[in-house]
Design an enzyme around this catalytic site. Structure first.
Site, short mmCIF file in Angstrom:
data_model
loop_
_atom_site.label_atom_id
_atom_site.label_comp_id
_atom_site.label_asym_id
_atom_site.label_seq_id
_atom_site.Cartn_x
_atom_site.Cartn_y
_atom_site.Cartn_z
N HIS A 206 0.88 -1.19 0.05
CA HIS A 206 0.00 0.12 -0.11
C HIS A 206 0.95 1.40 0.03
O HIS A 206 1.64 1.44 0.97
CB HIS A 206 -0.63 -0.13 1.28
CG HIS A 206 -1.90 1.10 1.51
ND1 HIS A 206 -2.14 1.90 2.46
CD2 HIS A 206 -2.59 1.58 0.55
CE1 HIS A 206 -2.93 2.81 2.29
NE2 HIS A 206 -3.46 2.43 1.15
N HIS B 254 -0.83 10.93 -2.39
CA HIS B 254 -2.04 10.46 -1.73
C HIS B 254 -2.95 11.59 -1.34
O HIS B 254 -3.96 11.56 -1.81
CB HIS B 254 -1.81 9.80 -0.52
CG HIS B 254 -2.97 9.25 0.30
ND1 HIS B 254 -3.55 10.11 1.12
CD2 HIS B 254 -3.94 8.24 0.28
CE1 HIS B 254 -4.81 9.45 1.78
NE2 HIS B 254 -4.89 8.42 1.03
O1 G3P Z 1 -6.12 0.12 -0.79
C1 G3P Z 1 -7.06 1.11 -0.89
C2 G3P Z 1 -6.48 2.58 -0.03
O2 G3P Z 1 -5.41 2.89 -0.77
C3 G3P Z 1 -7.56 3.20 -0.13
O3 G3P Z 1 -7.36 4.28 0.85
O4 G3P Z 1 -6.88 6.43 1.44
O5 G3P Z 1 -4.97 4.70 1.53
O6 G3P Z 1 -6.02 5.69 -0.58
P1 G3P Z 1 -6.26 5.20 0.88
CA CA Z 2 -4.71 4.53 -2.11
#
Ligand code: G3P
Ligand code: CA
Length: 235
Positions: free
Chosen positions: A4, A46
């Protein structure tokens, strides 16, 4: 095991050090977030603003790529990463698209056409999935390029959400890990959908998603998920 924003517990999120480390650890794929600068350059960030993860300030959409490319996206995390740069989507695709599976989250509305164009050269890559929390973004992407693989980041994992994903030819539903159950995962599978969980912040969430039988999950600690899967005899 989808890293992630890369191995983002160990290196600055959405940068080469985080992505490279994830692959070294043995992750099966990389997740990242796509936004655009004021002059339309697609890059990996992000947040809406530059403040948290760079030495820049304010909304990304108020800066040009010429400005953003100068920023340090590593020092905020640790001094050892000083000088780490923000990656453009093109740089990311060149470096990783043929090496691993990619989950590309479209974070901003209005950039769908540019994203679809950026992926044109990667149509042979079977393992690129575009995701979004924004339903209209997914509809637009499929309208622009029906061959794109899309997945919906839902906050509600139920039959209605599954039905909705199927209605546009989506391939994946991405629910919060704490909503996954074996029954819901089986129902999604019977509709031909993959299930990829998110929001895995601790081992309990990891275990829940694994026990529910998901196809994958995004994690900041890919090494810990790999260790867990090995201990369960699942890897
Ligand atoms: O895996 C999905 C996740 O990345 C969504 O949340 O806020 O980390 O982009 P975020
Ligand atoms: Ca994400």
């Amino acid at each position: 095991v989808i890293a992630h924003r890369g191995a983002s517990s160990y290196a600055p999120e959405n940068t080469i050090p985080a992505f490279d480390l994830a692959l070294e650890m043995g992750a099966d794929g990389l997740e990242t977030d796509i936004r655009a600068t004021r002059d339309g350059v697609l890059l990996l960030l992000h947040d809406q603003t530059l403040d948290r993860t760079t030495d820049g300030r304010g909304p990304l959409t108020e800066r040009t790529w010429a400005e953003v490319r100068q920023l340090d996206a590593g020092s905020w995390f640790a001094p050892a990463f000083a000088g780490t740069r923000i990656l453009t989507l093109d740089e990311f695709l060149v470096r990783y698209a043929r090496r691993t599976s990619l989950a590309l989250e479209v974070k901003a509305a209005g950039i769908e056409a540019a994203v679809a164009r950026a992926l044109e050269a990667y149509q042979e890559e079977k393992d690129i999935t575009l995701t979004s929390f924004n339903w209209d973004t997914l509809v637009t992407l499929k309208r622009l390029q029906p061959t794109l693989r899309v997945g919906w980041l839902t906050r509600q994992f139920d039959e209605e959400a599954m039905e909705q994903v199927c209605s546009i030819g989506g391939v994946q539903i991405c629910p919060p890990a704490n909503q996954t159950t074996a029954e819901l995962v089986a129902r999604a599978r019977s509709r031909g959908l993959q299930v990829r969980a998110w929001g895995v912040s601790d081992e309990a969430a990891m275990a829940r998603a694994v026990e529910a039988g998901v196809d994958g999950m995004t994690v900041n600690l890919p090494d810990r998920l790999i260790t867990y899967l090995r201990a369960q005899g699942l890897r």
